[in-house]
Motif scaffolding. Structure first.
Motif, PDB file in Angstrom:
ATOM      1  N   MET A   1       0.828  -1.188   0.000  1.00  0.00           N
ATOM      2  CA  MET A   1       0.000   0.000   0.000  1.00  0.00           C
ATOM      3  C   MET A   1       0.876   1.256   0.000  1.00  0.00           C
ATOM      4  O   MET A   1       0.592   2.209  -0.722  1.00  0.00           O
ATOM      5  CB  MET A   1      -0.905  -0.051   1.239  1.00  0.00           C
ATOM      6  N   PHE A   2       1.911   1.232   0.829  1.00  0.00           N
ATOM      7  CA  PHE A   2       2.795   2.399   0.919  1.00  0.00           C
ATOM      8  C   PHE A   2       3.512   2.639  -0.404  1.00  0.00           C
ATOM      9  O   PHE A   2       3.632   3.781  -0.851  1.00  0.00           O
ATOM     10  CB  PHE A   2       3.808   2.196   2.059  1.00  0.00           C
ATOM     11  N   THR A   3       3.962   1.582  -1.031  1.00  0.00           N
ATOM     12  CA  THR A   3       4.658   1.712  -2.310  1.00  0.00           C
ATOM     13  C   THR A   3       3.721   2.247  -3.389  1.00  0.00           C
ATOM     14  O   THR A   3       4.106   3.104  -4.193  1.00  0.00           O
ATOM     15  CB  THR A   3       5.240   0.361  -2.738  1.00  0.00           C
ATOM     16  N   PHE A   4       2.482   1.776  -3.400  1.00  0.00           N
ATOM     17  CA  PHE A   4       1.501   2.268  -4.364  1.00  0.00           C
ATOM     18  C   PHE A   4       1.253   3.757  -4.166  1.00  0.00           C
ATOM     19  O   PHE A   4       1.222   4.532  -5.132  1.00  0.00           O
ATOM     20  CB  PHE A   4       0.194   1.479  -4.229  1.00  0.00           C
ATOM     21  N   LEU A   5       1.065   4.187  -2.921  1.00  0.00           N
ATOM     22  CA  LEU A   5       0.844   5.616  -2.648  1.00  0.00           C
ATOM     23  C   LEU A   5       2.067   6.447  -3.006  1.00  0.00           C
ATOM     24  O   LEU A   5       1.936   7.597  -3.451  1.00  0.00           O
ATOM     25  CB  LEU A   5       0.465   5.815  -1.173  1.00  0.00           C
ATOM     26  N   LEU A   6       3.233   5.877  -2.836  1.00  0.00           N
ATOM     27  CA  LEU A   6       4.455   6.598  -3.189  1.00  0.00           C
ATOM     28  C   LEU A   6       4.568   6.794  -4.700  1.00  0.00           C
ATOM     29  O   LEU A   6       4.974   7.864  -5.165  1.00  0.00           O
ATOM     30  CB  LEU A   6       5.666   5.826  -2.661  1.00  0.00           C
ATOM     31  N   VAL A   7       4.161   5.795  -5.467  1.00  0.00           N
ATOM     32  CA  VAL A   7       4.165   5.923  -6.932  1.00  0.00           C
ATOM     33  C   VAL A   7       3.132   6.952  -7.382  1.00  0.00           C
ATOM     34  O   VAL A   7       3.398   7.787  -8.260  1.00  0.00           O
ATOM     35  CB  VAL A   7       3.922   4.539  -7.588  1.00  0.00           C
ATOM     36  N   VAL A   8       1.937   6.926  -6.776  1.00  0.00           N
ATOM     37  CA  VAL A   8       0.910   7.923  -7.101  1.00  0.00           C
ATOM     38  C   VAL A   8       1.402   9.319  -6.750  1.00  0.00           C
ATOM     39  O   VAL A   8       1.178  10.286  -7.493  1.00  0.00           O
ATOM     40  CB  VAL A   8      -0.407   7.583  -6.365  1.00  0.00           C
ATOM     41  N   HIS A   9       2.097   9.444  -5.643  1.00  0.00           N
ATOM     42  CA  HIS A   9       2.653  10.737  -5.224  1.00  0.00           C
ATOM     43  C   HIS A   9       3.677  11.253  -6.241  1.00  0.00           C
ATOM     44  O   HIS A   9       3.692  12.450  -6.559  1.00  0.00           O
ATOM     45  CB  HIS A   9       3.290  10.581  -3.849  1.00  0.00           C
ATOM     46  N   ALA A  10       4.503  10.374  -6.755  1.00  0.00           N
ATOM     47  CA  ALA A  10       5.486  10.775  -7.769  1.00  0.00           C
ATOM     48  C   ALA A  10       4.803  11.203  -9.061  1.00  0.00           C
ATOM     49  O   ALA A  10       5.236  12.168  -9.716  1.00  0.00           O
ATOM     50  CB  ALA A  10       6.456   9.620  -8.032  1.00  0.00           C
ATOM     51  N   ILE A  11       3.727  10.528  -9.433  1.00  0.00           N
ATOM     52  CA  ILE A  11       2.981  10.913 -10.642  1.00  0.00           C
ATOM     53  C   ILE A  11       2.333  12.279 -10.448  1.00  0.00           C
ATOM     54  O   ILE A  11       2.357  13.133 -11.350  1.00  0.00           O
ATOM     55  CB  ILE A  11       1.933   9.825 -10.990  1.00  0.00           C
ATOM     56  N   ILE A  12       1.771  12.524  -9.273  1.00  0.00           N
ATOM     57  CA  ILE A  12       1.170  13.826  -8.985  1.00  0.00           C
ATOM     58  C   ILE A  12       2.231  14.920  -9.036  1.00  0.00           C
ATOM     59  O   ILE A  12       1.991  16.015  -9.555  1.00  0.00           O
ATOM     60  CB  ILE A  12       0.451  13.796  -7.621  1.00  0.00           C
ATOM     61  N   ALA A  13       3.410  14.641  -8.506  1.00  0.00           N
ATOM     62  CA  ALA A  13       4.494  15.634  -8.544  1.00  0.00           C
ATOM     63  C   ALA A  13       4.899  15.945  -9.979  1.00  0.00           C
ATOM     64  O   ALA A  13       5.115  17.113 -10.334  1.00  0.00           O
ATOM     65  CB  ALA A  13       5.697  15.124  -7.753  1.00  0.00           C
ATOM     66  N   ALA A  14       4.982  14.928 -10.826  1.00  0.00           N
ATOM     67  CA  ALA A  14       5.337  15.155 -12.231  1.00  0.00           C
ATOM     68  C   ALA A  14       4.254  15.956 -12.947  1.00  0.00           C
ATOM     69  O   ALA A  14       4.557  16.860 -13.743  1.00  0.00           O
ATOM     70  CB  ALA A  14       5.559  13.817 -12.928  1.00  0.00           C
ATOM     71  N   LEU A  15       2.977  15.655 -12.670  1.00  0.00           N
ATOM     72  CA  LEU A  15       1.884  16.420 -13.268  1.00  0.00           C
ATOM     73  C   LEU A  15       1.903  17.871 -12.799  1.00  0.00           C
ATOM     74  O   LEU A  15       1.645  18.791 -13.586  1.00  0.00           O
ATOM     75  CB  LEU A  15       0.539  15.769 -12.932  1.00  0.00           C
ATOM     76  N   LEU A  16       2.200  18.073 -11.533  1.00  0.00           N
ATOM     77  CA  LEU A  16       2.246  19.437 -10.996  1.00  0.00           C
ATOM     78  C   LEU A  16       3.357  20.247 -11.652  1.00  0.00           C
ATOM     79  O   LEU A  16       3.156  21.409 -12.032  1.00  0.00           O
ATOM     80  CB  LEU A  16       2.440  19.387  -9.471  1.00  0.00           C
ATOM     81  N   VAL A  17       4.508  19.643 -11.825  1.00  0.00           N
ATOM     82  CA  VAL A  17       5.608  20.338 -12.497  1.00  0.00           C
ATOM     83  C   VAL A  17       5.233  20.656 -13.944  1.00  0.00           C
ATOM     84  O   VAL A  17       5.483  21.759 -14.443  1.00  0.00           O
ATOM     85  CB  VAL A  17       6.898  19.487 -12.428  1.00  0.00           C
ATOM     86  N   THR A  18       4.583  19.722 -14.610  1.00  0.00           N
ATOM     87  CA  THR A  18       4.180  19.929 -16.004  1.00  0.00           C
ATOM     88  C   THR A  18       3.171  21.063 -16.128  1.00  0.00           C
ATOM     89  O   THR A  18       3.299  21.934 -17.000  1.00  0.00           O
ATOM     90  CB  THR A  18       3.580  18.629 -16.583  1.00  0.00           C
ATOM     91  N   VAL A  19       2.173  21.084 -15.257  1.00  0.00           N
ATOM     92  CA  VAL A  19       1.151  22.133 -15.313  1.00  0.00           C
ATOM     93  C   VAL A  19       1.758  23.491 -15.000  1.00  0.00           C
ATOM     94  O   VAL A  19       1.425  24.495 -15.638  1.00  0.00           O
ATOM     95  CB  VAL A  19      -0.014  21.788 -14.352  1.00  0.00           C
ATOM     96  N   ILE A  20       2.675  23.546 -14.056  1.00  0.00           N
ATOM     97  CA  ILE A  20       3.305  24.829 -13.717  1.00  0.00           C
ATOM     98  C   ILE A  20       4.153  25.333 -14.880  1.00  0.00           C
ATOM     99  O   ILE A  20       4.143  26.513 -15.211  1.00  0.00           O
ATOM    100  CB  ILE A  20       4.131  24.694 -12.425  1.00  0.00           C
ATOM    101  N   LEU A  21       4.870  24.437 -15.532  1.00  0.00           N
ATOM    102  CA  LEU A  21       5.713  24.860 -16.646  1.00  0.00           C
ATOM    103  C   LEU A  21       4.911  25.237 -17.887  1.00  0.00           C
ATOM    104  O   LEU A  21       5.408  25.968 -18.745  1.00  0.00           O
ATOM    105  CB  LEU A  21       6.720  23.763 -16.989  1.00  0.00           C
ATOM    106  N   MET A  22       3.679  24.765 -18.011  1.00  0.00           N
ATOM    107  CA  MET A  22       2.857  25.110 -19.167  1.00  0.00           C
ATOM    108  C   MET A  22       2.260  26.509 -19.064  1.00  0.00           C
ATOM    109  O   MET A  22       1.802  27.060 -20.062  1.00  0.00           O
ATOM    110  CB  MET A  22       1.730  24.082 -19.325  1.00  0.00           C
ATOM    111  N   GLN A  23       2.251  27.092 -17.879  1.00  0.00           N
ATOM    112  CA  GLN A  23       1.619  28.395 -17.699  1.00  0.00           C
ATOM    113  C   GLN A  23       2.482  29.510 -18.259  1.00  0.00           C
ATOM    114  O   GLN A  23       3.694  29.378 -18.375  1.00  0.00           O
ATOM    115  CB  GLN A  23       1.348  28.641 -16.215  1.00  0.00           C
ATOM    116  N   LYS A  24       1.828  30.612 -18.566  1.00  0.00           N
ATOM    117  CA  LYS A  24       2.558  31.782 -19.036  1.00  0.00           C
ATOM    118  C   LYS A  24       3.327  32.384 -17.868  1.00  0.00           C
ATOM    119  O   LYS A  24       2.958  32.235 -16.709  1.00  0.00           O
ATOM    120  CB  LYS A  24       1.593  32.822 -19.598  1.00  0.00           C
ATOM    121  N   SER A  25       4.372  33.101 -18.191  1.00  0.00           N
ATOM    122  CA  SER A  25       5.226  33.642 -17.131  1.00  0.00           C
ATOM    123  C   SER A  25       4.646  34.884 -16.479  1.00  0.00           C
ATOM    124  O   SER A  25       5.170  35.357 -15.491  1.00  0.00           O
ATOM    125  CB  SER A  25       6.604  33.977 -17.704  1.00  0.00           C
TER     126      SER A  25
END
Length: 130
Positions: A1-25
């Protein structure tokens, strides 16, 4: 369970970085940067990237707290020994050379060669050092 949540957390972090970088400055995201005139426009509060950044950031912080609580309450009885070092071979003291005793022949060796003291020009100082 912990490993699954850790993988989901890493995916959320990657999505967050992607969304932030897509925004205008010039603004958006979690903070309202840029000109204050854009604050009252239709783009100000209802932008998809702004809302997705806020949602992903909230999920990321919530998952971070959840993972910290789960890691603190896990009672693991096994010890990780993957980095444990094996004991080295016993060190033996080196034996002395068989024919040369320590300190017995030191008087036979000259301390300063006469040529070296004559060349240095400071023969008296060299003799005092001995």
């Amino acid at each position: 369970m912990f490993t699954f949540l850790l993988v989901v957390h890493a995916i959320i972090a990657a999505l967050l970085v992607t969304v932030i970088l897509m925004q205008k400055s010039e603004g958006g995201g979690l903070t309202t940067g840029g000109s204050p005139s854009g604050l009252m426009s239709a783009r100000g509060a209802a932008d998809f990237l702004t809302r997705s950044t806020a949602v992903l950031a909230a999920i990321f912080i919530g998952m971070s707290i959840l993972l910290a609580v789960i890691a603190a309450t896990r009672h693991s009885t096994s010890i990780d020994t993957t980095l444990q070092r094996t004991p080295a071979a016993p060190v033996t003291s080196p034996s002395a050379a068989p024919g040369v005793p320590f300190g017995a022949d030191n008087a036979a060796a000259p301390a300063v060669a006469p040529e070296a003291s004559a060349l240095s020009g400071n023969g008296a100082a060299m003799a005092n050092v001995q």
